[in-house]
Design a protein around this motif. Structure first.
Motif, PDB file in Angstrom:
ATOM      1  N   SER A  32     -11.380  10.510  53.530  1.00  0.00           N
ATOM      2  CA  SER A  32     -11.887  10.400  54.889  1.00  0.00           C
ATOM      3  C   SER A  32     -12.886  11.877  55.295  1.00  0.00           C
ATOM      4  O   SER A  32     -14.038  11.671  55.946  1.00  0.00           O
ATOM      5  CB  SER A  32     -10.952  10.659  56.228  1.00  0.00           C
ATOM      6  N   GLN A  35     -16.684  11.351  53.318  1.00  0.00           N
ATOM      7  CA  GLN A  35     -17.445  10.348  54.065  1.00  0.00           C
ATOM      8  C   GLN A  35     -18.460  10.875  55.023  1.00  0.00           C
ATOM      9  O   GLN A  35     -18.111  11.802  55.780  1.00  0.00           O
ATOM     10  CB  GLN A  35     -16.650   9.200  54.707  1.00  0.00           C
ATOM     11  N   VAL A 213     -13.210  14.887  60.663  1.00  0.00           N
ATOM     12  CA  VAL A 213     -14.409  14.260  59.703  1.00  0.00           C
ATOM     13  C   VAL A 213     -15.720  14.634  60.254  1.00  0.00           C
ATOM     14  O   VAL A 213     -16.011  14.712  61.440  1.00  0.00           O
ATOM     15  CB  VAL A 213     -13.895  12.898  59.847  1.00  0.00           C
TER      16      VAL A 213
END
Length: 636
Positions: A32, A35, A213
């Motif tokens: 995660s 990304q 993230v």
């Protein structure tokens, strides 16, 4: 023998362990965090200790995994220092993707450079900087730094998510301080679905965040400061370059600023005072007096950055600017203030965050050392007039997009005041185009165009007159990129600085503007006023969107068709009216050989929820499509 082998094996294992940081292997990273990321902040630990009004120590331990070349800029292997700030420790260590040490860097490996901007002639700010070239990707860098400073007026903010396309695995930020210094803080954008933790006790505050993230930048996303969580800090009792201050409000901060940084800097030579009084003569109108003084400054001085003095905040003495003929924004603003004071016109030194792409406010509810630029403000019976004192070409009283529409701080003798600079409306930002062109039987276009720009559209255009002919032509080819084979035959400008109006007159031609297909000609009627911008489409948009500045474009174009041709198919035109703006385009026949294209587009400034993005995108898509709608003509 077995004992010796075992001991030797343990020795090698121990050495290998010291040369590795297994916890920073790329294999330990959750997917995660990878990304959408160019880099990942594995750990950014900042400890700030403020032991007194004139003493602050900052310790940083920063671990960054760089996934690709675009992530190199997120390393931040730099420490700034000056005569009141010293770097007492600095080192870095690079590791490969599996956590194996590549190389360790000590202080001697860091370059000691001047933090010059290319135009500074005086600059006492320096930096230690590691110029690291990786042997491959991904890699991890550990950076450790300790700085000690007597300046406590500026405390770095906590920014757990440092920008677009950067993930944060762990961020820790702690400030310990003497309670009598009165630490204040402001939390911004904490409600954006990001989990942040705070712990506060007497004399100590800390924040932590984990597993944030990376975010993709989206078309028309608001400024970083309007989206990502940030905590700002300041002290009521602070020091700047050995000058102590106390401020818990903007009024109090402005009073300190005036008394400590501006007072005593406005003295001018007697000869200059007499010269400026003679220049003003018998004029009594403060605005007319200010115009004469402003033009005097434009002719006498030039902008040169000077980053010395009290943290780069205290201006050069006005008498030194008068003698040398140059200065930075602080110096030239203060010099103009001093000249106006000589002839009895009041003005206020003004602090602002400047920038044409980013309209950043001074925070009206959080008094602290802010801003990156200085301008001058004139109080008049008709409101405030703003002067950009660094420009030798800016018209008097015209505030362009460098400092428009944002909160600024007026520095008055009695104290500071937050006010907003001019916000240009979409009606004021007007560009009017009148054009005539004809299309020949072989598809050749020749015509004339006149464009008149006002408001910020003036600011976006008037610089053209100072460019080379080559660059002017390049600009027009970009502006009229919808016209292939464009040739500019004549360019004429008129810059009306009194009316803040810029006029461009062009004569141009283009071969094969109209496409010939089986004897039929196909071409866009709206040749000179097309807007092709269409925002990107998102399946699931994450951020709100902003239209920073509104404007109005109006055009009237007369098209002469080649002799003997008739219209086979013509666009019908369209009208749109919604919360984002207004658009109308018409194609009006005038006899058998002429068509008039009449167009008006109004775009409104605004900050909009992400749920409205697709509606706005379709609005722009419809405009782009109709701007380029084509006519088909043929011989009967």
């Amino acid at each position: 023998m077995t004992i010796r082998i075992t001991a030797l094996l343990l020795f090698f294992i121990s050495i290998q362990a010291t040369a590795q940081k297994l916890e920073y292997s790329i294999l330990t990273l959750p997917d995660s965090l990878k990304q959408n990321a160019n880099a990942i902040i594995r750990l950014n630990k900042v400890d700030i200790h403020i032991s007194s009004q004139k003493s602050m120590t900052v310790n940083q331990y920063r671990v960054v995994t760089v996934l690709n070349e675009l992530g190199l800029e997120d390393l931040n292997l730099v420490a700034h220092y000056d005569k009141n700030t010293r770097v007492s420790g600095i080192e870095a260590t690079a590791y490969d993707s599996f956590g194996k040490e590549i190389k360790a860097y000590k202080r001697k490996d860091f370059k000691d450079v001047s933090v010059a901007d290319g135009v500074s002639i005086f600059n006492d700010n320096r930096a230690l900087y590691l110029d690291y070239t990786p042997v491959g990707y991904p890699f991890t860098m550990i950076f450790e730094c300790k700085t000690e400073t007597a300046n406590t007026a500026f405390i770095q903010p906590w920014v757990p998510l440092e920008g677009y396309l950067i993930s944060t695995q762990n961020s820790e930020f702690t400030i310990t301080y003497k309670p009598e210094l009165h630490l204040r803080y402001k939390e911004v954008n904490f409600s954006n679905g990001i989990t942040l933790n705070k712990n506060e006790t007497t004399g100590k505050i800390s924040y932590t965040a984990k597993n944030l993230v990376a975010k993709k930048r989206e078309d028309l996303s608001p400024d970083f400061y309007d989206v990502f969580p940030i905590v700002y800090f300041t002290l009521d009792y602070f020091a700047l370059e050995s000058v102590e201050g106390k401020a818990s409000s903007w009024e109090e901060f402005g009073k300190w600023y005036y008394d400590s940084l501006l007072s005593g800097t406005d003295e001018l030579p007697e000869a200059t005072q007499e010269k400026i009084k003679e220049l003003v003569g018998t004029e009594k109108n403060p605005i007319e007096i200010a115009k004469k003084v402003y033009h005097f400054v434009q002719q006498k001085t030039r902008y040169v950055s000077v980053q010395v003095g009290i943290g780069g905040w205290k201006p050069m003495l006005a008498k030194d600017v008068d003698k040398l003929g140059y200065g930075d924004c602080k110096a030239l603003t203060n010099y103009t203030r001093a000249l106006l004071k000589t002839v009895g016109v009041a003005s206020y030194y003004t602090v602002v965050y400047a920038g044409d792409r980013e309209m950043r406010d001074l925070q009206s509810d959080f008094s602290s050392l802010q801003g990156n630029h200085a301008i001058l403000t004139l109080p008049t019976d008709n409101g405030l007039v703003w002067l950009e004192c660094t420009s030798q070409v800016q018209p008097f009283g015209f505030q362009g997009d460098f400092t428009d529409d944002r909160n600024v701080l007026l520095i008055k003798p009695e104290g500071g005041e937050i006010v907003k600079t001019k916000t240009f409306t979409e009606k004021e930002n007007l560009k009017t185009t009148t054009a005539q062109y004809q299309v020949t039987e072989n598809g050749h276009l020749s015509g004339k165009v006149k464009m008149v720009s006002n408001g910020l559209q003036y600011d976006w255009s008037f610089h053209k007159e100072r460019k080379s002919r080559e660059d002017q032509i390049k600009d027009y080819k970009e502006e009229f990129s919808n016209i292939n084979n464009l040739k500019i035959n004549k360019i004429a400008f008129h810059n009306n600085v009194q009316q803040i109006e810029f006029t461009e007159e062009l004569e141009m031609e283009a071969e094969s503007y109209a496409q010939n297909s089986a004897g039929k000609l196909l071409f866009a009627l709206n040749a000179f006023d097309q807007n092709a911008f269409v925002p990107k489409k998102y399946k699931n948009r994450e951020f709100p969107f902003a239209i920073d500045r509104g404007y109005t474009d109006m055009s009237l174009t007369e098209i002469t068709l080649p002799e003997g041709y008739v219209v086979e198919a013509k666009p019908e035109g369209i009208m749109l009216d919604n919360e984002f703006g207004y658009y109308k385009i018409e194609f009006i026949p005038e006899g058998n050989s002429k068509i008039v294209c009449k167009r008006k587009m109004v775009l409104k400034k605004g900050f909009y929820d992400k749920s409205k993005y697709e509606t706005y995108r379709k609005f722009r898509e419809t405009i782009a499509k109709n701007d380029n709608s084509k006519i088909v003509i043929t011989k009967p």
